[in-house]
Design an enzyme around this catalytic site. Structure first.
Site, PDB file in Angstrom:
ATOM      1  N   ASP A 498       0.812  -1.218   0.000  1.00 30.54           N
ATOM      2  CA  ASP A 498       0.000   0.000   0.000  1.00 30.54           C
ATOM      3  C   ASP A 498       0.845   1.268   0.000  1.00 30.54           C
ATOM      4  O   ASP A 498       0.341   2.364  -0.255  1.00 30.54           O
ATOM      5  CB  ASP A 498      -0.871   0.041   1.267  1.00 30.54           C
ATOM      6  CG  ASP A 498      -2.190  -0.684   1.093  1.00 30.54           C
ATOM      7  OD1 ASP A 498      -2.685  -0.762  -0.034  1.00 30.54           O
ATOM      8  OD2 ASP A 498      -2.711  -1.170   2.113  1.00 30.54           O
TER       9      ASP A 498
HETATM   10  C1  GLC Z   1      -1.517  -3.938   5.392  1.00 32.49           C
HETATM   11  C2  GLC Z   1      -2.766  -3.971   4.564  1.00 32.49           C
HETATM   12  C3  GLC Z   1      -2.584  -4.804   3.335  1.00 32.49           C
HETATM   13  C4  GLC Z   1      -1.340  -4.406   2.635  1.00 32.49           C
HETATM   14  C5  GLC Z   1      -0.138  -4.429   3.544  1.00 32.49           C
HETATM   15  C6  GLC Z   1       1.119  -3.926   2.888  1.00 32.49           C
HETATM   16  O1  GLC Z   1      -1.334  -5.189   5.987  1.00 32.49           O
HETATM   17  O2  GLC Z   1      -3.845  -4.481   5.285  1.00 32.49           O
HETATM   18  O3  GLC Z   1      -3.691  -4.663   2.488  1.00 32.49           O
HETATM   19  O4  GLC Z   1      -1.179  -5.270   1.555  1.00 32.49           O
HETATM   20  O5  GLC Z   1      -0.390  -3.624   4.646  1.00 32.49           O
HETATM   21  O6  GLC Z   1       1.082  -2.570   2.636  1.00 32.49           O
HETATM   22  C1  GLC Z   2      -0.530   2.328   5.919  1.00 30.54           C
HETATM   23  C2  GLC Z   2       0.255   1.143   6.395  1.00 30.54           C
HETATM   24  C3  GLC Z   2      -0.020  -0.078   5.562  1.00 30.54           C
HETATM   25  C4  GLC Z   2      -1.485  -0.287   5.430  1.00 30.54           C
HETATM   26  C5  GLC Z   2      -2.189   0.962   4.969  1.00 30.54           C
HETATM   27  C6  GLC Z   2      -3.671   0.741   4.955  1.00 30.54           C
HETATM   28  O1  GLC Z   2      -0.100   2.714   4.678  1.00 30.54           O
HETATM   29  O2  GLC Z   2       1.627   1.376   6.432  1.00 30.54           O
HETATM   30  O3  GLC Z   2       0.594  -1.193   6.135  1.00 30.54           O
HETATM   31  O4  GLC Z   2      -1.715  -1.316   4.517  1.00 30.54           O
HETATM   32  O5  GLC Z   2      -1.891   2.041   5.797  1.00 30.54           O
HETATM   33  O6  GLC Z   2      -4.394   1.837   4.526  1.00 30.54           O
END
Ligand code: GLC
Ligand code: GLC
Length: 824
Positions: A498
């Site tokens: 993300d």
């Molecule tokens: C969090 C989110 C997931 C994402 C991950 C890496 O675990 O829930 O959707 O893939 O972060 O950013």
């Molecule tokens: C932030 C976190 C990531 C997660 C995301 C969800 O970027 O670092 O892990 O997946 O929020 O919105």
């Protein structure tokens, strides 16, 4: 390493983790409830309850990031002479003579002893009931008669957990309660007492909550300030310290529920009291029984089902049997307790919890920010589908209903409404592929192809329905139709990571990385992670098409997969590992040419799982590079070296300090991808050593203080080697790690893989592994599978089914009980 203190231990026989010191390095929590009514409970009874949706139907109030950290919950205050104490130590923090918290499968039992009195509370949500039971057992172990003053305590949330914490100009005037008890003249003959919370019931709400005890009371309170005192705190509420309830009636401000009960115990005597925190919904026409008076019929009925020790014990027994049945579907016996307890108990339990909650409510997720994630929920499903297939089926339909006609998807949806969340929207280009991942896992487990014919709408719009199979097809097409300059998948707002926001470009701290997009020139960044994911899920899709006779479609997609493989080999290989991405300007990310973050884990995981360039040696080199550059004592970091400065073209990833979260943290979720890559490549020793590093039971044994968070479940992130405190865990419980650890160990390490026509046996083990047996219920059959590894890491030599040799490695499905012997 500093000397590590231990705060608890596993009790495998009871499937419990036993916490023996209330001052854990962080609240160690558990989850209660299986379907609609849920609670979070810490080892000191902190936490809260909600119905279905932690944002829109919060029943009790909780303040995150509080001082002290975990403050507020269901508290019992016991006043014994001048001493006031709580069975869970908090909030009074009176030193106890004995303390123990046992977190079990959907229940928690907290026991405290002080001055010859034992108070033990069993917390659980009975199956199919919208209520949390709190069975309090008080016992006098002393030689004298005890006259105890007992106060219960819950604080109501005004339903919407977000506005509850911000809209005080309104909230302080809306609170309303009703009380039914022997204290009131109209109900003086009652043998029990119930406090009702009905804020906003007079207008648009048709639901209320209640807190009940199955005994007459000597007083109560429903107004927080009257009970606590404006200058006091939970640790020393005025009413409790004085031993005198105020019988307060809340009008606005902050409504609470507290029963006051005088308990006399002879030496050796014990008494049970059953408290019930319930939630009720009424029909619109039947809301009131008199003007302004809520209709309590349903509450009375629910209470009547759980108002004696016998009824509660029966409900508890049913819950235990339910978990027995769930955990009997896949059971392993290896003789290694640390492995067996994770496989048989805690990993499966965590999978159920993540399936229920996605990423919504934990002690790191406030329950107001995020609902159910599209990609998250599809992955969670894989950890859970063998336990309750019908719920997985419904989940797939719910998720697919938030897809758009072009194959893109809402990134999240709210569990209560099942509607896509407009605040975050869509545009995460890995999302569509996960629908295939989840659906294929469901069909392989159940053999239920009929799900493909279900009519499923787009964006929940009636009239737009197409078959689920068509949803899968447009998911694949979404990738193919969104290729970039190197014929690799466009990343969109982000892929699985993300925080890799390659089309964002933000210098404004008030902007969200994930929803800000510079689309003026089109989004050009490409993802190797999606490329690998597309090949893996594409192969699954092709196999599925063949199963259902869609050979043309299979051929069409095979061509696209072959083209993708070529594109990765040509543009996605960096010499020693796979690139991670191309940025907006077509520059390499995750390359030896980069100054920092030369290698990333996600593309290594997915491209090795996809076996891209295996013959050319790419897979082996990539796996070796993971060991060389990513691995450390606590697991594999996400990227290496960490970013030391913010890079405007990369987005959120470089916003984190070194070693945390997506910037070179050990993001446990993606370690299994590499482990599966190792398994597919047959490297059992390496697979196992990566796996054991992030296996909670191994961590538990080694370092509880440093790790900080619960030692019985995986956390999302462990600080990486570049961090200030490597090995420190964060974001426990709700993480895709649960499902991926399960998928990895059950299917790839132990090698029991559901397939369309039966169970495929293909273990990948360390050469030290001994014989082991897996009991696997599968559809209408039950298999007892014994594996004799004989020092091999991979490769099944022969299989017998009920004594008869079979060809190949798939045990053909047939109903009934079967015994399987496997020689490697
Ligand atoms: C969090 C989110 C997931 C994402 C991950 C890496 O675990 O829930 O959707 O893939 O972060 O950013
Ligand atoms: C932030 C976190 C990531 C997660 C995301 C969800 O970027 O670092 O892990 O997946 O929020 O919105």
């Amino acid at each position: 390493m500093e000397q590590q203190k231990h705060y608890g231990h596993f009790d495998d026989q009871h499937r419990e983790y036993v916490i023996t010191d209330p001052q854990t390095p962080w609240p160690w929590i558990n989850y209660l409830g299986n379907e609609d009514f849920f609670s979070l409970i810490s080892n000191t009874a902190g936490g809260y309850s909600f119905y279905k949706d932690a944002k829109f139907r919060r029943i009790t109030r909780y303040r995150y990031n509080n001082v002290p950290m975990d403050n507020g919950g269901r508290y019992f205050y016991i006043k014994d002479g001048d001493t006031v104490w709580n069975p869970g130590w908090k909030p009074c923090k009176t030193p106890l003579d004995f303390y123990e918290c046992r977190h079990g499968m959907s229940y928690t039992r907290i026991t405290g002893r002080k001055n010859g009195v034992e108070a033990s509370v069993l917390f659980f949500v009975p199956l199919k009931k919208w209520a949390e039971v709190q069975k309090l057992t008080l016992k006098n172990d002393s030689k004298e008669v005890k006259h105890l003053k007992l106060f219960s305590f819950e604080e109501w949330c005004l339903w919407n957990a977000a506005t509850d914490m911000e809209n005080f100009q309104r909230n302080f005037s809306t609170g309303e309660v009703e009380i039914e008890s022997n204290i009131n003249p109209q109900t003086a003959n009652l043998k029990s007492a119930t406090i009702y919370h009905k804020t906003e019931y007079r207008e648009r709400r048709n639901h209320y909550a209640f807190y009940h005890v199955n005994t007459p009371i000597q007083g109560y309170d429903t107004d927080r300030e009257t009970f606590v005192g404006l200058y006091n705190e939970f640790a020393n509420p005025d009413a409790v310290m004085e031993g005198k309830p105020r019988n307060s009636h809340a009008h606005g401000w902050s409504p609470i529920a507290s029963h006051y009960i005088e308990v006399t115990l002879q030496p050796g005597e014990s008494k049970d009291l059953v408290f019930l925190l319930g939630y009720i919904e009424n029909e619109q026409e039947e809301k009131f029984e008199a003007p302004q008076v809520i209709n309590k019929k349903k509450a009375h009925a629910l209470i009547a089902e759980l108002d004696t020790t016998e009824k509660v014990d029966k409900a508890f027994n049913e819950l235990c049997l339910y978990w027995d049945a769930l955990l009997n579907i896949y059971k392993v016996k290896t003789g290694n307790d640390k492995l067996d307890r994770m496989v048989n108990i805690w990993n499966q339990y965590q999978c159920m919890v993540t399936f229920n909650f996605s990423r919504s409510a934990s002690f790191f997720e406030s329950g107001v920010g995020r609902g159910m994630g599209f990609r998250d929920s599809n992955q969670d499903l894989v950890g859970f589908v063998h336990q309750i297939p019908p719920r997985a089926r419904q989940r797939i339909i719910d998720i697919a209903s938030t897809q758009f006609p072009d194959g893109g998807c809402y990134h999240q949806y709210q569990p209560l409404t099942k509607r896509g969340n407009n605040d975050i929207g869509g545009g995460f280009n890995d999302d569509p592929c996960w629908l295939i991942f989840g659906t294929v896992a469901y069909i392989k487990e159940t053999g239920d192809f009929s799900i493909l014919d279900e009519m499923v709408p787009f964006d929940n719009q009636p009239g737009t329905e197409v078959t689920l199979f068509d949803h899968l097809k447009i998911s694949m097409d979404h990738v193919i139709k969104n290729l970039g300059p190197h014929m690799l998948p466009l990343i969109g707002r982000a892929d699985w990571n993300d925080c890799l926001n390659l089309n964002c470009f933000s210098w404004d701290p008030n902007e969200s990385f994930q929803t800000t997009e510079n689309v003026s020139e089109g989004t050009k960044a490409e993802s190797l992670m999606i490329a690998g994911l597309f090949v893996v899920t594409g192969k699954d899709y092709v196999a599925l098409c063949k199963q259902i006779g869609k050979t043309d479609e299979a051929a069409r997609m095979q061509e696209a997969i072959d083209a993708m493989i070529e594109a990765v080999k040509k543009h996605g290989w960096d010499g020693e590992w796979y690139l991670r991405a191309y940025d907006f300007y077509g520059r390499k990310i995750g390359s030896n040419e980069c100054e920092e973050a030369k290698i990333f884990i996600e593309s290594q995981g997915w491209c090795t799982m996809a076996e891209i360039g295996a013959e050319e040696g790419m897979v082996a080199k990539s796996l070796d590079s993971c060991k060389k550059y990513l691995e450390c004592e606590h697991g594999m970091v996400l990227n290496n070296p960490a970013f030391t400065k913010y890079i405007y073209e990369y987005g959120e990833i470089s916003s984190y300090p070194e070693g945390y979260k997506e910037n070179a943290g050990i993001f446990c979720h993606n370690n299994p991808w590499v482990i599966i890559g190792e398994c597919i490549a047959g490297r059992g020793n390496d697979a196992w050593s990566h796996y054991a590093k992030i296996l909670p039971s191994y961590v538990e044994e080694k370092y509880q203080t440093l790790h900080k968070v619960e030692p019985y479940v995986n956390c999302q992130m462990v600080a990486g080697k570049d961090a200030f405190r490597p090995g420190e865990g964060k974001n426990s419980w709700l993480t895709g790690t649960a499902a991926w650890m399960w998928y990895t160990v059950s299917e790839f390490i132990l090698g029991i893989k559901p397939d369309y026509d039966g169970i495929r046996i293909d273990p990948c083990l360390p050469e030290t592994a001994g014989d082991y047996t897996v009991q696997r219920k599968f559809r209408e059959a039950e298999y007892e599978i014994t594996i004799h590894p004989n020092g091999a890491q991979k490769g099944v030599k022969s299989i017998t089914l009920d004594g008869q040799p079979i060809e190949g490695t798939v045990i053909p499905y047939s109903t009934g009980k079967h015994v399987v012997e496997v020689v490697m």
